[in-house]
Design an enzyme around this catalytic site. Structure first.
Site, PDB file in Angstrom:
ATOM      1  N   GLY A  71     -10.963  26.201  19.193  1.00 12.34           N
ATOM      2  CA  GLY A  71     -11.510  26.126  20.546  1.00 12.34           C
ATOM      3  C   GLY A  71     -13.024  26.018  20.529  1.00 12.34           C
ATOM      4  N   SER A  72     -13.655  26.756  19.633  1.00 16.51           N
ATOM      5  CA  SER A  72     -15.123  26.721  19.558  1.00 16.51           C
ATOM      6  C   SER A  72     -15.612  25.317  19.209  1.00 16.51           C
ATOM      7  CB  SER A  72     -15.636  27.703  18.502  1.00 16.51           C
ATOM      8  OG  SER A  72     -15.229  29.013  18.814  1.00 16.51           O
ATOM      9  N   ASN A 151     -11.933  35.030  29.439  1.00 17.81           N
ATOM     10  CA  ASN A 151     -11.267  35.763  28.364  1.00 17.81           C
ATOM     11  C   ASN A 151     -11.396  37.277  28.490  1.00 17.81           C
ATOM     12  OD1 ASN A 151     -13.891  34.425  27.728  1.00 17.81           O
ATOM     13  ND2 ASN A 151     -13.907  35.930  26.070  1.00 17.81           N
ATOM     14  N   SER A 199      -6.951  25.839  22.254  1.00 13.15           N
ATOM     15  CA  SER A 199      -6.861  26.378  20.894  1.00 13.15           C
ATOM     16  C   SER A 199      -5.478  26.988  20.661  1.00 13.15           C
ATOM     17  CB  SER A 199      -7.943  27.433  20.701  1.00 13.15           C
ATOM     18  OG  SER A 199      -7.835  28.007  19.416  1.00 13.15           O
ATOM     19  N   ALA A 200      -4.820  26.581  19.580  1.00 13.14           N
ATOM     20  CA  ALA A 200      -3.414  26.950  19.362  1.00 13.14           C
ATOM     21  C   ALA A 200      -3.171  28.452  19.220  1.00 13.14           C
ATOM     22  CB  ALA A 200      -2.881  26.216  18.121  1.00 13.14           C
ATOM     23  N   HIS A 201      -4.117  29.163  18.605  1.00 19.04           N
ATOM     24  CA  HIS A 201      -3.808  30.575  18.299  1.00 19.04           C
ATOM     25  C   HIS A 201      -3.805  31.485  19.526  1.00 19.04           C
ATOM     26  CE1 HIS A 201      -7.798  32.779  18.244  1.00 19.04           C
ATOM     27  NE2 HIS A 201      -8.253  31.542  18.185  1.00 19.04           N
ATOM     28  N   THR A 237     -10.177  15.265   7.363  1.00 15.67           N
ATOM     29  CA  THR A 237      -8.742  15.039   7.171  1.00 15.67           C
ATOM     30  C   THR A 237      -7.947  15.924   8.120  1.00 15.67           C
ATOM     31  OG1 THR A 237      -9.123  14.480   4.879  1.00 15.67           O
ATOM     32  CG2 THR A 237      -6.879  15.122   5.465  1.00 15.67           C
ATOM     33  N   CYS A 325     -15.215  38.399  20.217  1.00 18.19           N
ATOM     34  CA  CYS A 325     -16.406  37.760  19.663  1.00 18.19           C
ATOM     35  C   CYS A 325     -17.633  38.618  19.849  1.00 18.19           C
ATOM     36  CB  CYS A 325     -16.617  36.420  20.332  1.00 18.19           C
ATOM     37  SG  CYS A 325     -15.099  35.505  20.471  1.00 18.19           S
TER      38      CYS A 325
HETATM   39  C1  LIG Z   1     -10.793  32.263  21.964  1.00 13.81           C
HETATM   40  C2  LIG Z   1     -11.637  31.473  22.902  1.00 13.81           C
HETATM   41  C3  LIG Z   1     -12.468  30.433  22.440  1.00 13.81           C
HETATM   42  C4  LIG Z   1     -12.630  30.140  20.979  1.00 13.81           C
HETATM   43  O1  LIG Z   1     -11.487  29.603  20.407  1.00 13.81           O
HETATM   44  P1  LIG Z   1     -11.347  29.671  18.798  1.00 13.81           P
HETATM   45  O2  LIG Z   1     -10.167  28.820  18.507  1.00 13.81           O
HETATM   46  O3  LIG Z   1     -11.121  31.110  18.477  1.00 13.81           O
HETATM   47  O4  LIG Z   1     -12.608  29.131  18.243  1.00 13.81           O
HETATM   48  C5  LIG Z   1     -13.183  29.714  23.367  1.00 13.81           C
HETATM   49  N1  LIG Z   1     -13.105  29.985  24.673  1.00 13.81           N
HETATM   50  C6  LIG Z   1     -12.320  30.955  25.170  1.00 13.81           C
HETATM   51  C7  LIG Z   1     -12.258  31.182  26.635  1.00 13.81           C
HETATM   52  C8  LIG Z   1     -11.568  31.739  24.297  1.00 13.81           C
HETATM   53  O5  LIG Z   1     -10.815  32.715  24.777  1.00 13.81           O
END
Ligand SMILES: *Cc1c(COP(=O)(O)O)cnc(C)c1O
Length: 377
Positions: A71-72, A151, A199-201, A237, A325
């Site tokens: 996501g970052s 978040n 972001s998948a996680h 890749t 974070c």
């Molecule tokens: C977790 C999060 C991110 C960052 O995603 P990562 O995959 O951990 O780098 C960015 N924005 C929000 C709102 C998030 O909750």
């Protein structure tokens, strides 16, 4: 000791069904998707199938989906990619005071390069003012970047209205949708979203893989040099196993939105009610209406949130004092500060985010222990 996990806004466990689909791509189907022999070509097909799955959920074209490492990275790519490509038109960006550091710090780094950034205020519920947004748009505004859902406090922005306004003013609109995917229905067409990070996680997929939706026709520059992967927009890749996991996870999440929301909202509301009944001097940070179903962020007056977290950890309960974070940093949360939360509550704020594997019994265990700890300290 059994672990009871209440920190789904920080990360989630990979679902078994997702893991099962991923396994083959680590070592059996290891071909590079850019290679021309059959095991490369077959992975290229897998890559494109995954892109189609993501596009279907977002209601966009497969070619508008770019895979990234997280996501970052998606946030960096969106904001810097637009800043770079449109610098001759203007250098003004609009965002909010409550963004994730991936957006906030990207904007700060652009400020050092001569861009100017407007950080919109939010009200006590953590929602921006459309009037303030409208008044902030200038001749040289090249981008509006506003998160879908926060978040820390789960506040959900009026994305449809922001999208309409951006369209009307012909300004590109990016949204950090990392918290909302898997929780909210997201249709980039009907919401007029030009760019979207995920972001998948955060939705029971693997860590280390994300995506950025970029609407066709938007002028955009890559920020990382290298090969021609992802239509020459993101070198590196492709993480096939991760991408397969992301696609499977978003598909499952999208099929179960309603049931999932009902479940976690039930647990969340039960938790808030019980805590309100049993503990004095608390405040719910953020509003209850426009809020992610699984988010409860409660300030306990005069206690240390960090101490609460550590005491809960001793009995196997995982929670957060804010955003993962920023935990470990002595700075008070920028989100709680922005919503005007009094200092004596900021310090004692605990974020509990519910998810898939939580049961009512787990929540009872959390409530019982939290009440015990609060009475002791
Ligand atoms: C977790 C999060 C991110 C960052 O995603 P990562 O995959 O951990 O780098 C960015 N924005 C929000 C709102 C998030 O909750």
């Amino acid at each position: 000791m059994k672990i009871r996990y209440f920190d789904h806004a920080a990360t989630t466990a990979v679902k078994q069904e997702v893991l099962k689909e991923m396994i083959a791509y680590f070592s059996l189907e290891y071909g590079n998707a850019s290679s021309l022999y059959s095991i490369g070509r077959s992975n290229k097909r897998v890559l494109e199938n995954s892109r189609e799955k993501v596009a279907k959920v977002l209601n966009c074209k497969p070619k508008e989906v770019y895979f990234t490492s997280c996501g970052s990275e998606s946030d960096n790519l969106a904001i810097k990619g637009i800043a770079k490509a449109h610098k001759n038109k203007g250098k003004h960006i609009i965002t909010t005071k409550i963004e994730h550091p991936a957006v906030l710090n990207t904007c700060k780094s652009l400020e050092k390069e001569g861009y100017s950034v407007t950080y919109l205020n939010v009200n006590k519920d953590g929602i921006i003012s459309l009037e303030e947004l409208k008044d902030s748009i200038r001749e040289d505004t090249i981008l509006i970047s506003i998160m879908f859902a926060n978040n820390e406090i789960g506040s959900i922005q009026p994305i449809d209205k922001i999208g309409l306004l951006a369209r009307e003013k012909k300004v590109i609109f990016h949204t950090d949708c990392v918290q909302a995917i898997g929780n909210e229905k997201v249709d980039v067409k009907s919401l007029n979203i030009d760019m979207l990070s995920l972001s998948a996680h955060k939705f029971y997929g693997p860590k280390g893989v994300g995506a950025l939706y970029i609407k066709e026709g938007i002028e955009f520059e890559k920020i990382q040099d290298g090969g021609h992967q992802e239509k020459n927009k993101r070198a590196g890749t492709e993480n096939i196993a991760g991408i397969v996991g992301l696609a499977k996870a978003i598909e499952i999440a999208n099929n179960n939105l309603e049931m999932y929301n009902k479940k976690i909202k039930g647990l969340r509301d039960y938790y808030i009610n019980e805590i309100s009944k049993n503990i004095k001097d608390i405040r719910l940070n953020g509003g209850i209406e426009k809020r992610l179903s699984g988010n409860a962020n409660i300030g306990f007056k005069g206690v240390s949130g960090e101490q609460l977290l550590l005491e809960l950890d001793k009995v196997g309960i995982c929670t957060s004092t804010g955003s993962a974070c920023s935990s470990g940093s002595p700075e008070p949360s920028h989100v709680l500060t922005a919503i005007g939360c009094p200092k004596e509550y900021i310090q004692g704020s605990l974020r509990v985010t519910f998810g898939e594997e939580n049961t009512k019994e787990d929540v009872d265990y959390l409530i019982k222990n939290l009440v015990l700890i609060l009475n002791r300290i």
